[in-house]
Design a protein around this motif. Structure first.
Motif, mmCIF file in Angstrom:
data_model
loop_
_atom_site.group_PDB
_atom_site.id
_atom_site.type_symbol
_atom_site.label_atom_id
_atom_site.label_comp_id
_atom_site.label_asym_id
_atom_site.label_seq_id
_atom_site.Cartn_x
_atom_site.Cartn_y
_atom_site.Cartn_z
ATOM 1 N N THR A 159 35.559 37.668 55.639
ATOM 2 C CA THR A 159 36.640 38.358 54.928
ATOM 3 C C THR A 159 37.327 37.374 53.998
ATOM 4 O O THR A 159 37.319 36.161 54.239
ATOM 5 N N GLY A 160 37.928 37.892 52.948
ATOM 6 C CA GLY A 160 38.610 37.045 51.982
ATOM 7 C C GLY A 160 38.879 37.822 50.708
ATOM 8 O O GLY A 160 38.565 39.026 50.628
ATOM 9 N N PRO A 161 39.474 37.154 49.711
ATOM 10 C CA PRO A 161 39.724 37.828 48.428
ATOM 11 C C PRO A 161 38.433 38.430 47.877
ATOM 12 O O PRO A 161 37.384 37.775 47.880
ATOM 13 N N ALA A 162 38.520 39.670 47.412
ATOM 14 C CA ALA A 162 37.322 40.422 47.004
ATOM 15 C C ALA A 162 36.514 39.712 45.921
ATOM 16 O O ALA A 162 35.289 39.606 46.022
ATOM 17 N N VAL A 163 37.198 39.219 44.886
ATOM 18 C CA VAL A 163 36.487 38.585 43.774
ATOM 19 C C VAL A 163 35.760 37.327 44.255
ATOM 20 O O VAL A 163 34.599 37.094 43.896
ATOM 21 N N GLU A 164 36.420 36.536 45.074
ATOM 22 C CA GLU A 164 35.792 35.316 45.584
ATOM 23 C C GLU A 164 34.600 35.639 46.475
ATOM 24 O O GLU A 164 33.560 34.967 46.411
ATOM 25 N N GLN A 165 34.727 36.692 47.292
ATOM 26 C CA GLN A 165 33.637 37.065 48.174
ATOM 27 C C GLN A 165 32.426 37.570 47.390
ATOM 28 O O GLN A 165 31.289 37.163 47.636
#
Length: 249
Positions: free
Chosen positions: A90-96
């Motif tokens: 899980t994490g920021p959408a753009v970074e993932q």
């Protein structure tokens, strides 16, 4: 005489170098630095008209490139695993999303690069047209992976800067326990380290991007510039690996 020899042979720097060279990544970064220096130096010698010396350095560049492809034969699966782990995290959408895209791109790049290697050692002979097409696909995946990495790095840098600023500006209202303050300092240290790593990777990506871009005909840099860019990024990566193996000073 024996004392002098032992001081040289058993010097800590020699021991650290052997420890660094015992890792596959360490050897790869050392080979890469020499390869791109040879690329620059061969271009320099050709510009001076010294074709014989340039041929020697070109041969060194070519053979080191082939050796590095052999070292990377198992890496496509590493990138595929990294992509899967990113999907499950899980994490920021753009970074993932950019992390997943980057890892899949590198998987494609190294997979096709293995075919380039097999053709270069005559293990699997491809006709010239197919060989050129495979190399082009490999460079496209490499370029795409670097672009995704740049987007990921910029996005992550903005987030880390925002979090660091927020943590640094935290006002100390009233009394705080030593545990709470220690936790804040630890978190700040982690953020600053992450910022440094992200900045280093961005520098590497921004310089390395020119190499596949030129191979694809998107840009038109000469061999000397590409050699210098590759040498710089190799030394940066080598330093990080040295710190990881021998401990950061």
């Amino acid at each position: 005489m024996a004392t002098i020899a032992s001081q040289v042979v058993l010097h800590p720097t020699v021991s650290q170098s052997l420890k660094y060279g015992s890792t596959t990544l360490g050897r790869d970064k050392a080979y890469r630095a020499i390869q791109y220096f040879a690329r620059f130096y061969a271009w320099y010698l050709l510009s001076k008209g010294d074709k014989d010396a340039a041929a020697r350095w070109n041969a060194l560049k070519t053979h080191l490139g082939t050796a590095r492809k052999l070292l990377r034969l198992g890496k496509p699966m590493e990138h595929l695993q990294a992509a899967l782990r990113a999907c499950l995290s899980t994490g920021p959408a753009v970074e993932q999303v950019t992390t997943i895209a980057r890892q899949i791109s590198y998987f494609g790049y190294l997979t096709f690069d293995a075919f380039v290697w097999a053709n270069s050692i005559k293990f699997w002979t491809l006709n010239p047209e197919t060989s050129t097409r495979v190399a082009k696909i490999s460079n496209r995946f490499w370029f795409a992976g670097i672009l995704f990495s740049i987007v990921n790095g910029v996005t992550k840098s903005v987030r880390l800067a925002r979090e660091t600023k927020k943590l640094q500006s935290t006002q100390k209202w009233g009394e705080k326990t030593l545990a709470a303050e220690a936790e804040r300092e630890t978190r700040l240290s982690v953020l600053l380290a992450a910022q440094e790593n992200t900045r280093h990777q961005l520098i590497i990506d921004l310089l390395d991007a020119w190499i596949p871009a030129t191979a694809l005909g998107i840009t038109n840099l000469n061999e000397g510039a590409l050699g210098i860019f590759g040498l710089i990024t190799s030394l940066i990566a080598a330093q990080k690996q040295w710190e990881a193996v021998n401990g950061k000073k």
